[in-house]
Design a protein around this motif. Sequence first.
Motif, mmCIF file in Angstrom:
data_model
loop_
_atom_site.group_PDB
_atom_site.id
_atom_site.type_symbol
_atom_site.label_atom_id
_atom_site.label_comp_id
_atom_site.label_asym_id
_atom_site.label_seq_id
_atom_site.Cartn_x
_atom_site.Cartn_y
_atom_site.Cartn_z
ATOM 1 N N ALA A 158 0.617 -1.376 -0.249
ATOM 2 C CA ALA A 158 -0.225 -0.059 0.168
ATOM 3 C C ALA A 158 1.190 0.818 -0.071
ATOM 4 N N ALA A 159 0.855 2.067 -0.495
ATOM 5 C CA ALA A 159 1.386 3.451 -0.510
ATOM 6 C C ALA A 159 0.489 4.689 -0.129
ATOM 7 N N THR A 160 1.234 5.489 0.678
ATOM 8 C CA THR A 160 0.659 6.682 1.683
ATOM 9 C C THR A 160 0.515 7.546 0.418
ATOM 10 N N ILE A 161 -0.952 8.277 0.210
ATOM 11 C CA ILE A 161 -0.944 9.941 -0.686
ATOM 12 C C ILE A 161 -0.228 10.262 -0.029
ATOM 13 N N ALA A 162 -0.637 10.564 0.857
ATOM 14 C CA ALA A 162 -0.631 11.884 1.813
ATOM 15 C C ALA A 162 -0.794 11.938 3.168
ATOM 16 N N HIS A 163 0.074 12.484 4.576
ATOM 17 C CA HIS A 163 -0.048 12.882 6.372
ATOM 18 C C HIS A 163 0.584 13.350 6.265
ATOM 19 N N TRP A 164 -0.323 14.178 7.289
ATOM 20 C CA TRP A 164 -0.498 15.117 7.723
ATOM 21 C C TRP A 164 -0.374 15.235 9.088
ATOM 22 N N GLU A 165 0.740 14.927 9.493
ATOM 23 C CA GLU A 165 0.736 14.948 10.989
ATOM 24 C C GLU A 165 0.846 15.865 11.778
ATOM 25 N N PHE A 166 0.416 17.406 11.552
ATOM 26 C CA PHE A 166 0.835 18.741 12.102
ATOM 27 C C PHE A 166 1.333 18.469 13.136
#
Length: 288
Positions: free
Chosen positions: A28-36
């Motif tokens: 699986a691929a992470t398309i976007a990940h916002w950790e803030f």
Amino acid sequence: MLVRQYSKPLAGVVVATALFAGSSVASAATIAHWEFSEGSGQTAASVGDPGSLYKMTLGASGSTASDPIWTIGRAGAGGALKFVNEKTNSEGDRDFLINHTGVVPTSNVNGLQLTNFTVEAWINLSSLSSGFSNEDPYTIMHLTGKSGATSRTNFALRANGNKLEGFYSDTGGTTRVITHTLADLKADEWMHVAFGRDSTTNQSKLWINGIERVSTETNDPISGLSDLKFAIGADITSSGARRRSFDGLIDDVRISDQLLTTGELLIPEPASLGLLGLSMLMLPRRRK
């Protein structure tokens, strides 16, 4: 037992695979990940996104209007953003994050338009929504666009009272709503929530703290939408109008390009797995 294997990065892409006894390899691929983790400022960047494809803007402009508030996230996880629903907001506005419209073209959000996906986040509700209006229910995230002249939803996740709901517009334009019936949302408590879809198996899944609810939906999410808009913390139309803002804290928002297993979600491993499980969680996944 889930075992993750990681290959050597190639051109900035890290591949993660999940192996189960007697199963084939899946990735699986992470398309976007916002950790803030920024803690301040007017933008929130996606982790591992050097081209800033998925940078998000707080509010509607460079001012503080409609801005969520930078704050401390759940224990050990760094920062988070606090959203105040407009019905209780003294400023009378809707707090939200929207795909960056300054130096980053809005067309970049096209990469979020998926027929196979998992969207997830950690949330801490300040209150529970009540009914349907411009303020309720509370939206966690929403990707929308136009099919002809009509607004359609590629995916959305929301808190409707104590129920978690995921929904999308199918290829015929009908809104398909999936409700988690096996666990309830609670206020003033950190909870992990997720929504996923696999168009090959026709499975849609919702999770609350790892408790999985499976639904079979034969109609796939609509694709080929134009004028795409993506928002975290508010419902958004293809024209950019916002409503139904979140009420509480949101942290660790991630979008993946497949229907994940429970073991692949952003949930800590059970304590019984000890340091092995914790160290595996810290390894990266493949990114696009």
